[in-house]
Design an enzyme around this catalytic site. Structure first.
Site, PDB file in Angstrom:
ATOM      1  NE  ARG A 115     -71.188 -22.511  47.872  1.00 12.61           N
ATOM      2  CZ  ARG A 115     -72.060 -21.564  47.603  1.00 12.61           C
ATOM      3  NH1 ARG A 115     -71.913 -20.367  48.121  1.00 12.61           N
ATOM      4  NH2 ARG A 115     -73.089 -21.794  46.811  1.00 12.61           N
TER       5      ARG A 115
ATOM      6  CB  VAL B 116     -81.057 -31.929  48.833  1.00 16.05           C
ATOM      7  CG1 VAL B 116     -79.706 -32.189  49.453  1.00 16.05           C
ATOM      8  CG2 VAL B 116     -81.333 -30.451  48.646  1.00 16.05           C
TER       9      VAL B 116
ATOM     10  CG  ASN C  57     -76.372 -25.975  55.649  1.00 14.78           C
ATOM     11  OD1 ASN C  57     -76.529 -24.934  56.289  1.00 14.78           O
ATOM     12  ND2 ASN C  57     -75.571 -26.041  54.584  1.00 14.78           N
TER      13      ASN C  57
ATOM     14  CE1 TYR D  76     -83.487 -19.048  52.232  1.00 10.96           C
ATOM     15  CE2 TYR D  76     -84.361 -17.455  53.792  1.00 10.96           C
ATOM     16  CZ  TYR D  76     -83.400 -18.381  53.434  1.00 10.96           C
ATOM     17  OH  TYR D  76     -82.350 -18.637  54.296  1.00 10.96           O
TER      18      TYR D  76
ATOM     19  CB  ALA E 197     -93.385 -20.208  51.566  1.00  4.92           C
TER      20      ALA E 197
HETATM   21  P1  NAP Z   1     -74.415 -20.764  50.952  1.00  5.75           P
HETATM   22  O1  NAP Z   1     -73.113 -20.216  51.399  1.00  5.75           O
HETATM   23  O2  NAP Z   1     -75.072 -20.201  49.747  1.00  5.75           O
HETATM   24  O3  NAP Z   1     -74.286 -22.355  50.812  1.00  5.75           O
HETATM   25  C1  NAP Z   1     -75.361 -23.110  50.386  1.00  5.75           C
HETATM   26  C2  NAP Z   1     -74.916 -24.539  50.252  1.00  5.75           C
HETATM   27  O4  NAP Z   1     -76.037 -25.321  49.784  1.00  5.75           O
HETATM   28  C3  NAP Z   1     -73.814 -24.720  49.223  1.00  5.75           C
HETATM   29  O5  NAP Z   1     -72.909 -25.692  49.710  1.00  5.75           O
HETATM   30  C4  NAP Z   1     -74.566 -25.230  48.007  1.00  5.75           C
HETATM   31  O6  NAP Z   1     -73.796 -26.056  47.125  1.00  5.75           O
HETATM   32  C5  NAP Z   1     -75.612 -26.094  48.655  1.00  5.75           C
HETATM   33  N1  NAP Z   1     -76.745 -26.367  47.775  1.00  5.75           N
HETATM   34  C6  NAP Z   1     -77.520 -25.476  47.116  1.00  5.75           C
HETATM   35  N2  NAP Z   1     -78.451 -26.109  46.408  1.00  5.75           N
HETATM   36  C7  NAP Z   1     -78.273 -27.436  46.616  1.00  5.75           C
HETATM   37  C8  NAP Z   1     -78.921 -28.610  46.154  1.00  5.75           C
HETATM   38  N3  NAP Z   1     -79.968 -28.535  45.319  1.00  5.75           N
HETATM   39  N4  NAP Z   1     -78.480 -29.805  46.569  1.00  5.75           N
HETATM   40  C9  NAP Z   1     -77.410 -29.903  47.392  1.00  5.75           C
HETATM   41  N5  NAP Z   1     -76.746 -28.834  47.871  1.00  5.75           N
HETATM   42  C10 NAP Z   1     -77.175 -27.613  47.472  1.00  5.75           C
HETATM   43  O7  NAP Z   1     -75.510 -20.623  52.119  1.00  5.75           O
HETATM   44  P2  NAP Z   1     -75.382 -20.430  53.696  1.00  5.75           P
HETATM   45  O8  NAP Z   1     -75.524 -18.982  53.988  1.00  5.75           O
HETATM   46  O9  NAP Z   1     -74.240 -21.202  54.233  1.00  5.75           O
HETATM   47  O10 NAP Z   1     -76.771 -21.088  54.136  1.00  5.75           O
HETATM   48  C11 NAP Z   1     -76.889 -22.412  54.598  1.00  5.75           C
HETATM   49  C12 NAP Z   1     -78.318 -22.606  55.077  1.00  5.75           C
HETATM   50  O11 NAP Z   1     -78.617 -21.638  56.095  1.00  5.75           O
HETATM   51  C13 NAP Z   1     -79.360 -22.399  53.984  1.00  5.75           C
HETATM   52  O12 NAP Z   1     -80.411 -23.328  54.142  1.00  5.75           O
HETATM   53  C14 NAP Z   1     -79.857 -21.001  54.250  1.00  5.75           C
HETATM   54  O13 NAP Z   1     -81.163 -20.805  53.761  1.00  5.75           O
HETATM   55  C15 NAP Z   1     -79.786 -20.954  55.749  1.00  5.75           C
HETATM   56  N6  NAP Z   1     -79.743 -19.597  56.290  1.00  5.75           N
HETATM   57  C16 NAP Z   1     -78.722 -18.755  55.974  1.00  5.75           C
HETATM   58  C17 NAP Z   1     -78.716 -17.470  56.506  1.00  5.75           C
HETATM   59  C18 NAP Z   1     -77.625 -16.474  56.200  1.00  5.75           C
HETATM   60  O14 NAP Z   1     -77.768 -15.321  56.612  1.00  5.75           O
HETATM   61  N7  NAP Z   1     -76.561 -16.853  55.517  1.00  5.75           N
HETATM   62  C19 NAP Z   1     -79.767 -17.055  57.347  1.00  5.75           C
HETATM   63  C20 NAP Z   1     -80.779 -17.943  57.639  1.00  5.75           C
HETATM   64  C21 NAP Z   1     -80.755 -19.209  57.120  1.00  5.75           C
HETATM   65  P3  NAP Z   1     -72.743 -25.430  46.054  1.00  5.75           P
HETATM   66  O15 NAP Z   1     -71.589 -24.948  46.859  1.00  5.75           O
HETATM   67  O16 NAP Z   1     -72.412 -26.610  45.197  1.00  5.75           O
HETATM   68  O17 NAP Z   1     -73.474 -24.354  45.340  1.00  5.75           O
END
Ligand code: NAP
Length: 244
Positions: free
Chosen positions: A14, A64, A90, A155, A157
């Site tokens: 997602r 991961v 990601n 986060y 860090a």
């Molecule tokens: P998200 O919608 O919460 O999706 C996170 C994804 O990571 C999900 O598919 C989740 O799996 C998976 N995941 C979590 N823990 C895991 C693990 N231990 N092993 C394997 N998969 C795991 O987050 P997002 O907003 O798309 O963010 C994606 C990346 O962008 C992240 O690294 C986040 O820190 C970074 N980011 C996001 C933003 C923002 O504003 N959204 C800003 C800066 C950086 P499940 O579906 O099974 O839970």
């Protein structure tokens, strides 16, 4: 453009990961989605990539943060798919709280998934990249890792750590046609930020481009880095101008 290459995308079920998987598939890459447990959602992304772009796609359940599990899954992906050359780190989590309130588990969990998870994947994929004489690694960091963010010591860090990891991996593997770059997204509308509406988030109001980012905005940047063989060791802010 990426036909004949396989991309591994962690957290691909997602949000940003799903958008990146679809974007790379649209460029012809076969995709292996690694996710901790959201099989139903991940399968939908796989089906979309297959039916829309005619590529191969498969889901692998994987935490991961688990060194052995990532090793086994990368081995399995390398058997199931030819020419693994792309890795998108990601997968990420938040466990927010002010330092005075944050417990040890909150800190350790975020570092384990966001930072160690990327190390695990890079370590295990690097053998494939060497064998295939090509590697394109993109780590999804965050503006929080560049500027800090109150309530996100763990986060921030982890995301700052990803910057150091990115530059070191870029240097270690540069001579092997393996690039490593990071993206620092700003405020992107996904499940992760669902409880922070654009209206009540003071950061969102400061975005010069006037809107939160979309997962597709990040996917476009990831595609650029994956298809740019002369770019390595950079941290690309994709934040609507927030960091200016
Ligand atoms: P998200 O919608 O919460 O999706 C996170 C994804 O990571 C999900 O598919 C989740 O799996 C998976 N995941 C979590 N823990 C895991 C693990 N231990 N092993 C394997 N998969 C795991 O987050 P997002 O907003 O798309 O963010 C994606 C990346 O962008 C992240 O690294 C986040 O820190 C970074 N980011 C996001 C933003 C923002 O504003 N959204 C800003 C800066 C950086 P499940 O579906 O099974 O839970």
């Amino acid at each position: 453009m990426l036909k004949g290459n396989t991309a591994i995308v962690t957290g691909g079920s997602r949000g940003i990961g799903a958008a990146i998987a679809k974007k790379l598939a649209s460029l012809g890459a076969d995709v292996a989605l690694l996710d901790i447990g959201n099989e139903e959602q991940a399968q939908l992304v796989c089906e979309y990539c297959k039916s829309e772009y005619g590529v191969s796609a498969a889901y692998y359940s994987c935490n991961v943060a688990d060194f052995e599990q990532t090793k086994q899954v990368v081995t399995q992906v390398s058997k199931d798919f030819a020419n693994v050359t792309v890795l998108i780190n990601n997968a990420g989590i938040t466990r927010d709280g002010l330092v005075m309130m944050m417990n040890e588990k909150q800190f350790d969990d975020v570092i384990s998934v966001n930072l160690k998870g990327a190390f695990n994947m890079i370590k295990h994929c690097s053998r494939q990249f060497m064998k295939n004489k090509c590697g394109r690694i993109v780590n999804i960091s965050s503006v929080s890792g560049l500027s800090g963010n109150a309530g996100q010591a763990n986060y921030s860090a982890s995301k700052a750590g990803l910057v150091g990891l990115t530059k070191t991996v870029a240097r270690e593997f540069a001579s092997k046609n393996i690039t490593c770059n990071a993206i620092a997204p700003g405020f992107i509308a996904t499940d992760m930020t669902a409880d922070i509406s654009a209206e009540n988030n003071p950061l969102a109001a400061q975005i010069p481009l006037g809107r939160p980012g979309t997962p597709e905005d990040i996917a476009g940047a990831a595609a650029f880095l994956v298809t740019s063989p002369y770019v390595t060791g950079v941290v690309l802010r994709v934040d609507g101008g927030l960091g200016m």
